[in-house]
Design a protein around this motif. Structure first.
Motif, PDB file in Angstrom:
ATOM      1  N   PHE A 375     -50.792 -21.028 -11.638  1.00  7.46           N
ATOM      2  CA  PHE A 375     -50.301 -22.283 -12.224  1.00  7.46           C
ATOM      3  C   PHE A 375     -50.331 -23.404 -11.188  1.00  7.46           C
ATOM      4  O   PHE A 375     -50.827 -24.500 -11.457  1.00  7.46           O
ATOM      5  N   ARG A 376     -49.801 -23.117  -9.980  1.00  9.78           N
ATOM      6  CA  ARG A 376     -49.761 -24.151  -8.945  1.00  9.78           C
ATOM      7  C   ARG A 376     -51.179 -24.544  -8.515  1.00  9.78           C
ATOM      8  O   ARG A 376     -51.474 -25.724  -8.320  1.00  9.78           O
ATOM      9  N   TYR A 377     -52.031 -23.555  -8.390  1.00 13.65           N
ATOM     10  CA  TYR A 377     -53.404 -23.832  -7.980  1.00 13.65           C
ATOM     11  C   TYR A 377     -54.111 -24.710  -9.019  1.00 13.65           C
ATOM     12  O   TYR A 377     -54.742 -25.712  -8.683  1.00 13.65           O
ATOM     13  N   ALA A 658     -38.465 -24.004  -9.998  1.00 12.33           N
ATOM     14  CA  ALA A 658     -38.481 -24.757 -11.255  1.00 12.33           C
ATOM     15  C   ALA A 658     -39.191 -26.074 -11.006  1.00 12.33           C
ATOM     16  O   ALA A 658     -38.716 -26.911 -10.242  1.00 12.33           O
ATOM     17  N   VAL A 659     -40.350 -26.266 -11.642  1.00 11.59           N
ATOM     18  CA  VAL A 659     -41.107 -27.508 -11.495  1.00 11.59           C
ATOM     19  C   VAL A 659     -40.718 -28.441 -12.638  1.00 11.59           C
ATOM     20  O   VAL A 659     -40.906 -28.117 -13.802  1.00 11.59           O
ATOM     21  N   VAL A 683     -44.394 -33.230  -4.667  1.00 10.73           N
ATOM     22  CA  VAL A 683     -45.859 -33.122  -4.751  1.00 10.73           C
ATOM     23  C   VAL A 683     -46.276 -32.573  -6.113  1.00 10.73           C
ATOM     24  O   VAL A 683     -47.175 -33.117  -6.775  1.00 10.73           O
ATOM     25  N   TYR A 684     -45.611 -31.504  -6.566  1.00  6.62           N
ATOM     26  CA  TYR A 684     -45.978 -30.912  -7.851  1.00  6.62           C
ATOM     27  C   TYR A 684     -45.653 -31.849  -9.007  1.00  6.62           C
ATOM     28  O   TYR A 684     -46.386 -31.885 -10.008  1.00  6.62           O
ATOM     29  N   ALA A 687     -48.367 -34.309  -9.212  1.00  5.18           N
ATOM     30  CA  ALA A 687     -49.531 -33.672  -9.830  1.00  5.18           C
ATOM     31  C   ALA A 687     -49.370 -33.577 -11.347  1.00  5.18           C
ATOM     32  O   ALA A 687     -50.306 -33.861 -12.113  1.00  5.18           O
ATOM     33  N   LEU A 688     -48.180 -33.156 -11.796  1.00  6.63           N
ATOM     34  CA  LEU A 688     -47.901 -33.104 -13.231  1.00  6.63           C
ATOM     35  C   LEU A 688     -48.124 -34.457 -13.885  1.00  6.63           C
ATOM     36  O   LEU A 688     -48.727 -34.575 -14.952  1.00  6.63           O
ATOM     37  N   THR A 689     -47.615 -35.491 -13.225  1.00  9.13           N
ATOM     38  CA  THR A 689     -47.710 -36.845 -13.766  1.00  9.13           C
ATOM     39  C   THR A 689     -49.164 -37.292 -13.863  1.00  9.13           C
ATOM     40  O   THR A 689     -49.572 -37.914 -14.856  1.00  9.13           O
TER      41      THR A 689
END
Length: 701
Positions: A375-377, A658-659, A683-684, A687-689
């Motif tokens: 998921f993170r990758y 929890a992201v 950072v995550y 990235a989500l945004t």
């Protein structure tokens, strides 16, 4: 299922970190990976290093290896077959829950275990494994390396010519001429020239990854801890042994420096104290020869020597101390998972495992279970592809500055910091960082006037005047929201020092909800050990009615799908099916019916208790025949009280990342941070945004 056996070609090649790095790289591709260390590396009673970190970082269920003493006893008495039977039993145990690939780590070679090379080859054969060879570029010529790989390949190749999956080269020196190296290797080795043993990756040397904590130094030297400070988190990247005057050494007092000095060098002690008070995060100050500063100097420097700066004392002189420091064990301590985690990411980033993963991937009978590392990758990869401009209103907040620098360096997004440029520079330098050229910093005072008239126009129906708009634009969150409203940026991330209301209110006023959305809600991506789950709503709506709860469920399911998670939606309550009644249960029943009516394409069920939604055996008992029970990936809570409490309980009690929260339902992406957010969290979220911005663009086109 396939098995990969990770084997060294000689001593000191970085075997364990490579085996775990390979595990992470394959998990990023969505493969379910099991890990095994068949035989313990040492006679130590503590958990084997690789087993410990596989459990702690990859959250894998790894059985204890066979004790080295027992293995050696069996080998010495001709009991290799019995030993191999035990190894096979371990492999069955570790994969009984199902796996696409098993990574088995062999024994590292050293001067004592002369039997290890032959034993590793036997292990690979008995596990029916293909072998990944691990070697090092340190201290060998290309010719020697080619011979080494050729000989090792012969030991692991099966009689039919199969059995080799590739090789990894570690400790590549700076400035390596990769083309020349590969040409020399292939000219000398048949197995390399033929492609039978493909190169999986070249991993360079990294000083930062090898940096021990000040605490590790203290343990190694058995030093007295005069002041602990941040010894558990500060890392030693350089050592300054004081043999010159301060003016000739001042340039060495940099972040991560450990200053080693006799206690009577008052000039050095005061210089170190001054550096610390100036914001330079030294790794620590160490007094040698059992000495310490005079009382008058200690009082003068007390503000530094009694603060976060670690201060140690050893009985050895400076020369002997430096000599002992050079012999520090390179192994990562078990209580330093952060260092090993960074090391595994560093290695995984440099392994080209796509062809290998293609060969290993088993046919998928059902939907994909997305593990956290995958998921993170994928999150970072999608954000990089999006290349969106994201505004950060808290532009001089230290964590935000660090996150923005990381995003630029890794190409995750194009962040825009709203702050005084000189202030941002000071914050970066205080953390030992340099602002990259691609990082955009805008001074709010120089651009504020540009947004007064547009804001008055947007809020004309509310009677907003120019002076009122100018006053509101003093808030950088409002200013950043106006930039987003006008399309000058693609998304906004805030909340490191602002409340959720401070972040969301301007968005509701200026951005407004997306077409077809009646409310704004949120989801958290919960990075559970085996897969990523979606929790909604745990941040925005206190007590949604049935209509609102249905909207939250549909928004959350769409968000899950957008990020590669197959949505199976559980509408949570304190009862399952028809087992309970009451106003709260009826609300969830009504919301479930609305979701089915509006989105017949979604798999949804409710009301349902959490255990029935998440545990297959419980779900089959409480809700037989349900397509969601025991397999839910999207969990919709009946109210904010339940959702927020549950996500924090899972996050803290189970150590789950929890992201989020990621906001849903806005016309353009705005996301809120927890005020306790770490740099990685920011950072995550950026990235989500960035990814949300591409989805908004796609919906508009």
């Amino acid at each position: 299922m396939k098995t990969l056996f990770v084997a060294p070609t000689r001593n000191g090649v970085g075997l364990s970190s490579t085996a775990l790095g390979l595990t992470r790289a394959l998990e990023r591709q969505g493969l379910k990976v099991a890990f095994l260390k068949p035989i313990a590396q040492t006679h130590e009673l503590r958990t084997d290093d690789s087993v410990h970190f596989a459990r702690a970082l990859a959250h894998l269920s790894v059985p204890d290896p066979i004790a080295l003493a027992l293995a050696e006893e069996q080998l010495s008495h001709g009991g290799e077959e019995d030993l191999m039977e035990s190894v096979v039993a371990l492999s069955q145990e570790v994969t009984e829950g199902g796996a696409d690939v098993l990574i088995a780590e062999g024994l590292a070679l050293n001067e004592r275990n002369t039997y290890a090379g032959a034993l590793n080859a036997s292990l690979a054969r008995n596990l029916q494994a293909d072998t990944v060879l691990v070697s090092s570029l340190a201290g060998v010529t290309p010719g020697e390396l080619a011979d080494e790989l050729e000989i090792a390949a012969q030991a692991y190749r099966r009689s039919d010519g199969s059995g080799l999956s590739g090789y990894v080269l570690n400790f590549a020196p700076p400035g390596l001429d990769y083309g020349t190296l590969m040409a020399e290797l292939r000219s000398r080795s048949r197995v390399l020239a033929s492609g039978e043993l493909p190169l999986l990756g070249v991993v360079s040397q990294s000083v930062g990854l090898n940096a021990p904590r000040t605490l590790d130094i203290a343990r190694h030297l058995r030093a007295d801890v005069v002041n602990e400070g941040e010894a558990g988190v500060r890392r030693v990247t350089s050592t300054v042994v004081t043999a010159r005057t301060v003016p000739r050494m001042a340039h060495l007092f940099v972040p991560g420096a450990l200053v080693v000095t006799p206690g009577d060098r008052e000039d050095v002690i005061m210089a170190a104290a001054l550096s610390h008070l100036s914001g330079v995060p030294l790794a620590g100050l160490m007094f040698t020869s059992g000495s310490g500063p005079e009382d008058s100097i200690e009082r003068l420097c007390r503000a530094a020597l009694g603060s976060t700066l670690p201060v140690l004392r050893v009985n050895t002189n400076s020369f002997e101390t430096a000599s002992r420091l050079s012999r520090l064990d390179a192994r990562v301590p078990h209580d330093d998972p952060q260092r090993m985690d960074r090391m595994l990411d560093f290695i995984a980033d440099r392994l080209d495992t796509v062809p290998l993963g293609t060969r290993l991937r088993a046919p998928l009978d059902g939907e994909r279970r997305l593990p956290p590392s995958a998921f993170r990758y994928e999150l970072i990869q999608k954000a990089r592809a999006a290349a969106r401009r994201i505004v950060l209103p808290e532009g001089d907040e230290p964590r935000t500055v660090k996150a923005a620098i990381r995003c630029v360096e890794k190409g995750i997004a194009r962040p825009v910091l709203l702050a005084k440029p000189e202030r941002v520079r000071q914050v970066a330098e205080g953390q030992g960082l340099t602002l990259p050229e691609g990082l955009e910093v805008l001074d709010p005072d120089t651009i504020r006037a540009l947004y007064v008239a547009p804001m008055v126009e947007l809020r004309r129906s509310k009677g907003l005047t120019a002076p009122q708009a100018e006053a509101q634009l003093e808030d950088t969150v409002v200013l950043g929201t106006m930039m987003l409203a006008l399309g000058e940026v693609d998304g906004l991330v805030s909340g490191a020092i602002h409340t959720t209301a401070n972040t969301v209110r301007p968005a509701l006023q200026l951005i407004k909800t997306a077409p077809g959305s009646k409310l704004v809600s949120s989801v958290f991506f919960m990075l559970m050990p085996e897969q990523v789950l979606v929790y909604g709503d745990a941040a925005i709506n206190p007590n949604p009615n049935a209509e609102e709860l249905a909207d939250i469920a549909i928004q959350s399911a769409d968000s899950a799908r957008a990020f590669g998670i197959t949505p199976r939606v559980a509408m949570l309550s304190y009862s399952t099916g028809e087992s309970g009644s009451g106003e709260d249960v009826e609300k969830v029943k009504a919301a479930t019916a609305l979701v089915r009516e509006r989105r017949p394409d979604l798999l949804v069920d409710g009301p349902m208790q959490y255990d029935a939604a998440s545990v297959l055996s419980v779900g089959q008992q409480k809700a037989p025949g349900s397509p969601v029970a025991g397999r839910a990936t999207v969990f919709i809570f009946p109210d904010l009280n339940t959702g927020n409490t549950t996500y924090k309980a899972v996050q803290r009690a189970a150590g789950v990342v929890a992201v989020g929260p990621m906001l849903q339902g806005l016309r353009k992406p705005v996301n809120d941070l927890s005020r306790g957010a770490l740099v990685d969290d920011i950072v995550y979220t950026i990235a989500l945004t960035a990814i949300q911005a591409t989805q908004v663009t796609g919906a508009d086109s």
